[in-house]
Each structure stands twice: as C-alpha cells, then as structure tokens.
Design a protein around this motif. Structure first.
Motif: not given
Length: 300
Positions: A125-127, A144-147, A218-223
């Motif tokens: 999943t994603s944020w 899931v990562r909060m919040p 949106h994606t960690t890889e792009e960041k």
C-alpha cells in the motif's frame, strides 16, 4: 425513499466535471439519457442539484452536500459488493496489506502453517491508500502507519519506530549522529507536510514560508530519486529508509520528534476468525509494544 445508486453515480460524474456532455462520454451513455436521470433524481429528492445556462453548469448548495455524501456512499457500496464476491468465490483467500519497510513475512508464515489450504496474498500500500484498501475490501487486514482516518476502521497498536531524515549523500547534515527538526526548517520537504507536522510547526514558528513539493510525490522510490538529485529531503520511519538504502543518499535520526506508530487495521465490524487470528499472531510477533530502534544502524 430508496436511493438509486445508478442515479447517484450519474450525479457524481456530472458534479465532478460540471459538464453533462463530458460526463455522458465517461459513462458511455447518451447526454439526453443522463439529463433525464439527473432530473429524475432531483424529482425524487425534491431539490435542485445544478444551475445550468448556455455557458456553465454549477452545483447548488444541495448539490454540494449530495456530492460530499455520495462519494463515501458509492465507495461503501463498492466495498460491500467486493467483499460479497470475495466471500462467495474466494472463501479460502486471505489478503494482508503492508506499507513499505514493514515486514509481514513471519505473521503470514505462521497463519499459513496453521491453515495449509488458505491462499494468503499480500498487497503493498501507500500513504494515500493504506486505509482505503481496508475500507473497500481489497485487503482483510493491513499494517498501517499512523495517522490514518479512523472512519470505518478498527485498529490495534503494533510497534513504534524512530523517524529519520533522508538526505543527499553530500548534504551538510549527512553523517551526523542525529539532528533536530529545527535543522530541517529551511529544507524543501518532498512529501505531504501533514506527515511531518513537527516540521510544519517549526516553520510556522519562524514565520517562514513552507517549502514542499507540489504536486505531491507519491511513491517512496520517487521521493528518494528526488533526494539523490538534491531537490529536497524526506522524513521516513527507520524501516522504510533502511529498506531503500542506496549509496547516494544518507539517513540521520531526528531526535526530537515522536516515533512512527504502526497499527493493524481492519474494517469495522469484521470479526471473523481469520482476522482475529492474524491480529493475535502479528501482535504477538511484535512483542507487545513492539519497538523498532535505530541503535547501531549504519548511516549511509
């Protein structure tokens, strides 16, 4: 009065585009048919939903309220249909969602060992969608990562982990033992600042302008690609940063912000045996409070 979901879908298509012709094309129906359906919906609700003239289409206050209510209604109906289909066709399937950096292997293996005939699937999943995949039935339970928005969800704490800032390898802060959030106030943030409210607070306290990526990445890889290209920094949970370790970036613990909280989430009211069993396995594997620390990890 019963609500006709088809008319609601038609209404949302027009409301989002504010154009009957484009909405009709998207719905693959003739425009006169669409217009009749909207008029029928207005008649049933006894309200006017749109103001139309030769040049524009606008929502009335009643239309704006219906649009706000219609989106979750349609999402809930789709989730209900998806869960019913899964229950009928794939009764022997169980799906687990997880955010990048979170390892679900042990819990999945334990559940599989207990149920050899169970087909267990995993979904990254994603944020942006980590809660949606639970609500709409794509997964049975998710890490899931909060919040997250708690609407429609039940959650249980699983673990906490330190957050780190990911920097270009030649950044002035790279290689330090730790940094404070104030050290990052002048940096460009390559993520939604809602994910790092402490950064937003320190920038506001200084009366400075927020510098963050728009549109959102949106994606960690792009960041991380943008970090390596020296376009900004990103604050991540330790496990996510370590999962994506690469030679042209560095991560440093941020010592004065709260840790990242990881929870298990499932749809409200879904108390069938496999969900409860998986939750028990995962919580047990995390060791109660389940803390993941940064001690002794390399800072590349």
């Amino acid at each position: 009065m019963d609500v006709d979901l088809r008319k609601i879908r038609y209404f949302v298509a027009v409301a989002e585009r504010l154009h009957f012709g484009r909405a009709a094309e998207e719905l693959h129906i003739a425009q006169p048919v669409l217009s009749r359906q909207i008029k029928a919906l207005e008649s049933e609700l006894k309200v006017q939903l749109f103001r139309r003239d030769r040049r524009s289409t606008e929502l009335t206050p009643a239309g704006e309220q219906l649009l706000a209510d219609a989106r979750p209604l349609l999402a809930s109906a789709a989730a209900m249909r998806r869960r019913a289909v899964r229950a009928a066709r794939v009764a022997d399937t169980f799906t687990v969602g997880f955010m990048p950096g979170l390892i679900v292997t042990d819990a999945v293996r334990t559940l599989a060992a207990r149920h050899p005939d169970l087909d267990i699937e995993v979904v990254r999943t994603s944020w942006e969608d980590q809660a949606d995949v639970v609500r709409d039935g794509r997964v049975d339970v998710s890490h899931v990562r909060m919040p997250v928005d708690p609407a429609g969800l039940e959650t249980v704490p699983l673990l906490t982990e330190q957050r780190v800032v990911v920097l270009p390898g030649n950044h002035r802060l790279a290689g330090k033992e730790s940094v404070g959030i104030a050290d990052l106030a002048d940096e460009r943030l390559l993520q939604n600042p809602d994910a790092v409210p402490e950064w937003r607070d320190i920038v506001a306290a200084r009366g400075a302008r927020e510098r963050w990526s728009q549109p959102l990445i949106h994606t960690t890889e792009e960041k991380l690609e943008h970090v390596a290209a020296q376009r900004g920094v990103v604050v991540l949970p330790l496990s996510a940063a370590m999962f994506y370790t690469r030679p042209d970036i560095s991560y440093v613990p941020v010592n004065d912000i709260p840790p990242s909280h990881v929870c298990l989430a499932w749809a409200n009211g879904r108390h069938h045996g496999l969900v409860e069993e998986y939750v028990g396995i995962a919580v047990g594997s995390a060791g109660g409070s389940g803390r993941a620390d940064a001690d002794e990890h390399p800072r590349r």
